[in-house]
Design an enzyme around this catalytic site. Structure first.
Site, PDB file in Angstrom:
ATOM      1  N   GLU A   1       1.406  -1.329   0.030  1.00 19.89           N
ATOM      2  CA  GLU A   1       0.044  -0.204   0.312  1.00 19.89           C
ATOM      3  C   GLU A   1       1.006   1.501   0.169  1.00 19.89           C
ATOM      4  OE1 GLU A   1      -1.993   1.278   3.800  1.00 19.89           O
ATOM      5  OE2 GLU A   1      -1.230   0.146   4.508  1.00 19.89           O
ATOM      6  N   TRP A   2       0.404   2.117  -1.303  1.00 15.66           N
ATOM      7  CA  TRP A   2       1.024   3.408  -1.005  1.00 15.66           C
ATOM      8  C   TRP A   2       1.416   4.606   0.710  1.00 15.66           C
ATOM      9  CZ3 TRP A   2       4.914   6.025  -3.564  1.00 15.66           C
ATOM     10  CH2 TRP A   2       4.966   7.354  -3.639  1.00 15.66           C
TER      11      TRP A   2
ATOM     12  N   ASP B   1      17.095  -4.191  10.242  1.00 17.00           N
ATOM     13  CA  ASP B   1      17.553  -2.276   9.167  1.00 17.00           C
ATOM     14  C   ASP B   1      16.986  -1.474   9.506  1.00 17.00           C
ATOM     15  OD1 ASP B   1      19.747  -2.003   7.499  1.00 17.00           O
ATOM     16  OD2 ASP B   1      18.873  -3.193   5.637  1.00 17.00           O
TER      17      ASP B   1
END
Length: 288
Positions: A91-92, A194
């Site tokens: 999803e954006w 990360d």
């Protein structure tokens, strides 16, 4: 490329034609695109030569973090690791930072770290960047960090001749004596793996999201040490984190040892520009 995007959208359950396809910022490893259809906005990552299970493992990491109900992550819509057309559809996420965003980030990362697994490490081998990252599940954090993190980077560095001579001697000595410094009773927290400053972003309402995990279970101080290595986190972040989940008293003593892993990764990816920082940590613990 349009064919790959159309295939990715179909797999995500969207048969509408893309109205907008634009290159997007997304790091140096993948090609990244903002895609808008009549149905939804998406972030699509594409890698023509992705290693085996590359996007599957990223999707798995996002799902593990989501399970903690702590910090937001983008929803995974679809992925494929097919040779020549590997992609990940998310999803954006878009929004503007508020005065509370970085405090929320610190608090929610602390909440993620309060979730714990049964063992250290991870069931699947993963990647840090595109470097293979061997895993496995261990009862001992010291054993996992020694054998699967530091020793793996030592082997990588020997193979590509970035770790030789005194650097190799010092690192081998440090690995052999690691239990002198690393806590043996660390809980196996859920870790992003990360968490540099480029791997979080802001969504609607100023809500922080994390992206691009390299998931594992391990000592939460390992993750925090990395957040301090290259910056990207504010005093508000650390204050909120500590209010939710205070640090162990000897964190400052062990922090460089945890940063060493990521310095070795950068040495093995980017070269000697990180050699001095690696040598500095090694000298701090094992001398000249």
């Amino acid at each position: 490329m349009n064919t790959v995007i159309e295939t990715a959208l179909r797999e995500a359950g969207d048969d509408t034609k893309p109205a907008t396809v634009k290159k997007s910022h997304g790091g140096s490893i993948n090609e990244s695109y903002f895609v808008e259809t009549g149905q939804q906005k998406y972030f699509i990552k594409y890698h023509p030569n992705a290693p085996e299970r590359f996007f599957e493992l990223e999707a798995k990491g996002l799902e593990r973090i989501k399970q903690t109900n702590s910090i937001s992550v983008p929803d995974v819509m679809a992925y494929s690791d097919d040779k020549g057309s590997a992609y990940l559809v998310l999803e954006w996420v878009e929004g503007s930072k508020t005065a509370q965003t970085e405090s929320m980030l610190g608090d929610r990362i602390a909440r993620m770290h309060q979730a714990v697994g049964e063992q250290h490490g991870f069931s699947d081998d993963t990647f840090i960047g595109v470097l293979p990252q061997p895993n496995g599940l261990f009862n001992s954090w010291v054993e996992y960090y020694r054998d699967r993190r530091l020793a793996a980077q030592l082997k990588q560095g020997i193979n590509q001749k970035s770790i030789t001579g005194k650097r190799r001697d010092r690192l081998e000595k440090l690995i052999n004596d690691l239990d002198k410094w690393i806590p043996i009773d660390a809980a196996p927290s859920y870790l992003h793996g990360d968490l540099w400053g480029g791997n979080w972003l802001v969504g609607a309402g100023g809500i922080p999201y994390v992206i691009d995990p390299s998931f594992l279970y391990g000592d939460r101080h390992f993750e925090l040490a990395f957040t301090e290595l290259f910056g990207g986190y504010s005093a508000d972040f650390y204050q909120a984190y500590k209010e939710r989940f205070p640090l162990m008293p000897d964190y400052e003593d062990v922090k460089p040892l945890y940063q060493l892993y990521y310095l070795l990764v950068h040495l093995n990816i980017f070269g000697e520009m990180y050699g001095g920082a690696v040598d500095s940590v090694l000298k701090q613990y094992v001398g000249k």
